[in-house]
Motif scaffolding. Sequence first.
Motif, PDB file in Angstrom:
ATOM      1  N   ASP A 165       0.835  -1.194   0.000  1.00 33.95           N
ATOM      2  CA  ASP A 165       0.000   0.000   0.000  1.00 33.95           C
ATOM      3  C   ASP A 165       0.879   1.258   0.000  1.00 33.95           C
ATOM      4  O   ASP A 165       0.894   2.036   0.966  1.00 33.95           O
ATOM      5  CB  ASP A 165      -0.906  -0.029   1.229  1.00 33.95           C
ATOM      6  CG  ASP A 165      -1.949   1.075   1.216  1.00 33.95           C
ATOM      7  OD1 ASP A 165      -2.108   1.720   0.167  1.00 33.95           O
ATOM      8  OD2 ASP A 165      -2.587   1.289   2.264  1.00 33.95           O
ATOM      9  N   GLY A 192      -0.993   4.466   0.439  1.00 34.60           N
ATOM     10  CA  GLY A 192      -1.399   4.626   1.835  1.00 34.60           C
ATOM     11  C   GLY A 192      -0.271   5.199   2.685  1.00 34.60           C
ATOM     12  O   GLY A 192      -0.488   6.068   3.537  1.00 34.60           O
ATOM     13  N   TYR A 212      -8.690  -0.254  -0.403  1.00 42.65           N
ATOM     14  CA  TYR A 212      -7.600  -1.076  -0.943  1.00 42.65           C
ATOM     15  C   TYR A 212      -7.645  -2.471  -0.327  1.00 42.65           C
ATOM     16  O   TYR A 212      -7.978  -2.647   0.853  1.00 42.65           O
ATOM     17  CB  TYR A 212      -6.251  -0.410  -0.655  1.00 42.65           C
ATOM     18  CG  TYR A 212      -5.089  -1.059  -1.368  1.00 42.65           C
ATOM     19  CD1 TYR A 212      -5.037  -1.099  -2.753  1.00 42.65           C
ATOM     20  CD2 TYR A 212      -4.044  -1.627  -0.652  1.00 42.65           C
ATOM     21  CE1 TYR A 212      -3.980  -1.697  -3.418  1.00 42.65           C
ATOM     22  CE2 TYR A 212      -2.978  -2.220  -1.301  1.00 42.65           C
ATOM     23  CZ  TYR A 212      -2.943  -2.255  -2.683  1.00 42.65           C
ATOM     24  OH  TYR A 212      -1.894  -2.849  -3.329  1.00 42.65           O
ATOM     25  N   ARG A 218      -8.248   5.522   0.895  1.00 44.16           N
ATOM     26  CA  ARG A 218      -7.370   4.447   0.413  1.00 44.16           C
ATOM     27  C   ARG A 218      -7.452   3.219   1.308  1.00 44.16           C
ATOM     28  O   ARG A 218      -7.563   2.087   0.821  1.00 44.16           O
ATOM     29  CB  ARG A 218      -5.923   4.969   0.370  1.00 44.16           C
ATOM     30  CG  ARG A 218      -4.874   3.922  -0.006  1.00 44.16           C
ATOM     31  CD  ARG A 218      -4.968   3.536  -1.456  1.00 44.16           C
ATOM     32  NE  ARG A 218      -3.865   2.634  -1.822  1.00 44.16           N
ATOM     33  CZ  ARG A 218      -3.667   2.175  -3.047  1.00 44.16           C
ATOM     34  NH1 ARG A 218      -4.487   2.528  -4.024  1.00 44.16           N
ATOM     35  NH2 ARG A 218      -2.662   1.366  -3.312  1.00 44.16           N
ATOM     36  N   GLU A 219      -7.401   3.441   2.618  1.00 41.20           N
ATOM     37  CA  GLU A 219      -7.386   2.298   3.544  1.00 41.20           C
ATOM     38  C   GLU A 219      -8.721   1.560   3.561  1.00 41.20           C
ATOM     39  O   GLU A 219      -8.765   0.364   3.848  1.00 41.20           O
ATOM     40  CB  GLU A 219      -7.026   2.761   4.956  1.00 41.20           C
ATOM     41  CG  GLU A 219      -5.681   3.470   5.058  1.00 41.20           C
ATOM     42  CD  GLU A 219      -4.572   2.713   4.363  1.00 41.20           C
ATOM     43  OE1 GLU A 219      -4.108   1.710   4.930  1.00 41.20           O
ATOM     44  OE2 GLU A 219      -4.169   3.101   3.257  1.00 41.20           O
ATOM     45  N   PHE A 241      -6.010   9.282   2.742  1.00 41.93           N
ATOM     46  CA  PHE A 241      -5.567   8.108   3.512  1.00 41.93           C
ATOM     47  C   PHE A 241      -6.763   7.270   3.949  1.00 41.93           C
ATOM     48  O   PHE A 241      -6.764   6.032   3.811  1.00 41.93           O
ATOM     49  CB  PHE A 241      -4.760   8.573   4.728  1.00 41.93           C
ATOM     50  CG  PHE A 241      -4.384   7.472   5.669  1.00 41.93           C
ATOM     51  CD1 PHE A 241      -3.432   6.530   5.315  1.00 41.93           C
ATOM     52  CD2 PHE A 241      -4.997   7.371   6.911  1.00 41.93           C
ATOM     53  CE1 PHE A 241      -3.094   5.501   6.177  1.00 41.93           C
ATOM     54  CE2 PHE A 241      -4.666   6.346   7.781  1.00 41.93           C
ATOM     55  CZ  PHE A 241      -3.705   5.411   7.408  1.00 41.93           C
ATOM     56  N   PRO A 289      -4.619  -2.963   2.882  1.00 42.86           N
ATOM     57  CA  PRO A 289      -4.319  -1.656   3.492  1.00 42.86           C
ATOM     58  C   PRO A 289      -3.155  -1.732   4.475  1.00 42.86           C
ATOM     59  O   PRO A 289      -2.955  -2.753   5.149  1.00 42.86           O
ATOM     60  CB  PRO A 289      -5.619  -1.297   4.215  1.00 42.86           C
ATOM     61  CG  PRO A 289      -6.258  -2.618   4.509  1.00 42.86           C
ATOM     62  CD  PRO A 289      -5.910  -3.506   3.341  1.00 42.86           C
ATOM     63  N   VAL A 324      -2.961   0.159   7.076  1.00 40.87           N
ATOM     64  CA  VAL A 324      -3.651   0.252   8.362  1.00 40.87           C
ATOM     65  C   VAL A 324      -5.112  -0.131   8.133  1.00 40.87           C
ATOM     66  O   VAL A 324      -5.793   0.489   7.324  1.00 40.87           O
ATOM     67  CB  VAL A 324      -3.582   1.687   8.949  1.00 40.87           C
ATOM     68  CG1 VAL A 324      -4.344   1.746  10.263  1.00 40.87           C
ATOM     69  CG2 VAL A 324      -2.146   2.136   9.146  1.00 40.87           C
ATOM     70  N   ASN A 325      -5.573  -1.160   8.820  1.00 34.39           N
ATOM     71  CA  ASN A 325      -6.935  -1.643   8.633  1.00 34.39           C
ATOM     72  C   ASN A 325      -7.909  -0.782   9.449  1.00 34.39           C
ATOM     73  O   ASN A 325      -8.161  -1.039  10.620  1.00 34.39           O
ATOM     74  CB  ASN A 325      -7.039  -3.109   9.048  1.00 34.39           C
ATOM     75  CG  ASN A 325      -8.439  -3.665   8.830  1.00 34.39           C
ATOM     76  OD1 ASN A 325      -9.241  -3.071   8.102  1.00 34.39           O
ATOM     77  ND2 ASN A 325      -8.740  -4.781   9.470  1.00 34.39           N
TER      78      ASN A 325
END
Length: 528
Positions: free
Chosen positions: A209, A212, A262, A258-259, A255, A265, A267-268
């Motif tokens: 990512d 990210g 994606y 995107r998370e 951010f 990611p 960061v979940n």
Amino acid sequence: MSATASHDDLVEYGFRRVIITVTAVLCALLEIVDTTIVNVALTDMRGSLGATLTDVAWVITAYAIANVIVIPMTSWLSQQFGRRNYFAVSIVIFTVSSFLCGNATNIWELVVFRFIQGLGGGALLVTAQTIITESYPAAKRGMAQAIYGMGVIVGPTLGPPLGGYLVEHYSWPYIFYINIPLGIIATFLTLTYVRSPKYAEKLKSNQVDWWGIVFLASFIGSLQFVLEHGQQDDWFEDTTIIVLSVVSVLGLLAFIWRELTYAHPIVNLKVLNDGNLRVGTFMCFILGFGLYGSTLIIPIYTQQILGWTATEAGMLLIPGSITTAIMMPIIGNLIQKGVPQTYMVALGFLIFFFFTLWMHNAMTPDTGEEHLFWPLILRGIGLGLLFVPITTMALSTLQGRSIGEGAAFTGMMRQLGGSFGIAIITTFITRLGQEHRVALGAHLDVNRVEVQDRVHQLQQGFMAKGFSANNALEKAYQVLDFGLTKQSTVMAYMDIFLYLGVLFLCCIPIILFIRRGKNKVDPAEAMH
């Protein structure tokens, strides 16, 4: 089944397990000590590098930001390169950048090298815990976490006094040079004894990512610059501040998008669907804000205002840190016995409020060690009631893989809170100090009899030491000006502690939104 077998293959016994444990704890200590060791050296850094208080605070925040950025990437990097290799390279990066920090010739060189040091150090704490845990059989995992946990507690305790001793007897670069021999030993032991698990699945480079990471870095970096330089650059009257504020907002929005969209990611964010985790991460942010903020103020106050040495400033923090270390196993036992973490957290925030109120009332230009000892003991008790309970409470309703993701998230938010706290507090110290100086200056009317008497008294004192009447008068006004600045700065520190206390007090009602989790969470998870 294969995953379990893979982890069982990493269990060590005898001498190898001892060496691996020592290596991992040593690396964790290096990372944690370097988070706090610079606090007592900030005054010396300012003097030798010609930096302002706002600039020198970047020495701390750059390290913390790098930690926050790299921690979410640790899992992928371990899978991609192997845990042993990644751990060893992180130690090398940390060690080399420590040498470069000590050789920095200006404040911004030091900040850049501290950021690189933070990138290396960010992996050490998380990976060290994983290595220790997997080196012990399941029946002895509690012992492994106890050993690791004591290392985590001792680190912040060692930092200030060790930094103070090195600064007082040598010079501030030695707080970085001390990492070099320890880093070399840790690298050798890691390459010799630490083993990597056989990962069932590796992420491909095109699955990383990267966007990210870019969005996260742009959001945090831009916001941090705005917080640090907004005050001195007249906030939104400055074009750079406006541009970076826009970049920060767009970076945050990009951010989050995107998370959430994606497939892999960095960061979940979806784990924040859990209500307890949302409240817990907010409280971790506040804890980091107040914890790192108060840790920044106290050494600066004792050295700048009270005239203490760096060693004396560092030694002041030891009793409170020992109190926290004593509290940790007690809190762990209470959690295991079923005492609700909400009660502990509420009490912890209340104690922190009383600590800040006590500090607000104790701070004067002539405060002694005896006036600060018990407030810092109280702070240690409050920290013990907050650190582990907040995280275990945040994770109490998560299961499986989500527990690890939630633990990483709370750790990241605690670091972010510290970065924001330091930036905002240094800004407010400058602003509040100026406001108090103006207010106090209004009472220093040279036409007032009391002021004239004080000036005359000072002038006579300097004339008795051999100064001419004009020079003595000039020095008398300088003494008054210095006293004015000193008093206004102390009043700014008092305001900061009062505001922190109100912030902690306001957190108590938020705990009402926490619901009791059905599953038990190992307190060791809180050490992430």
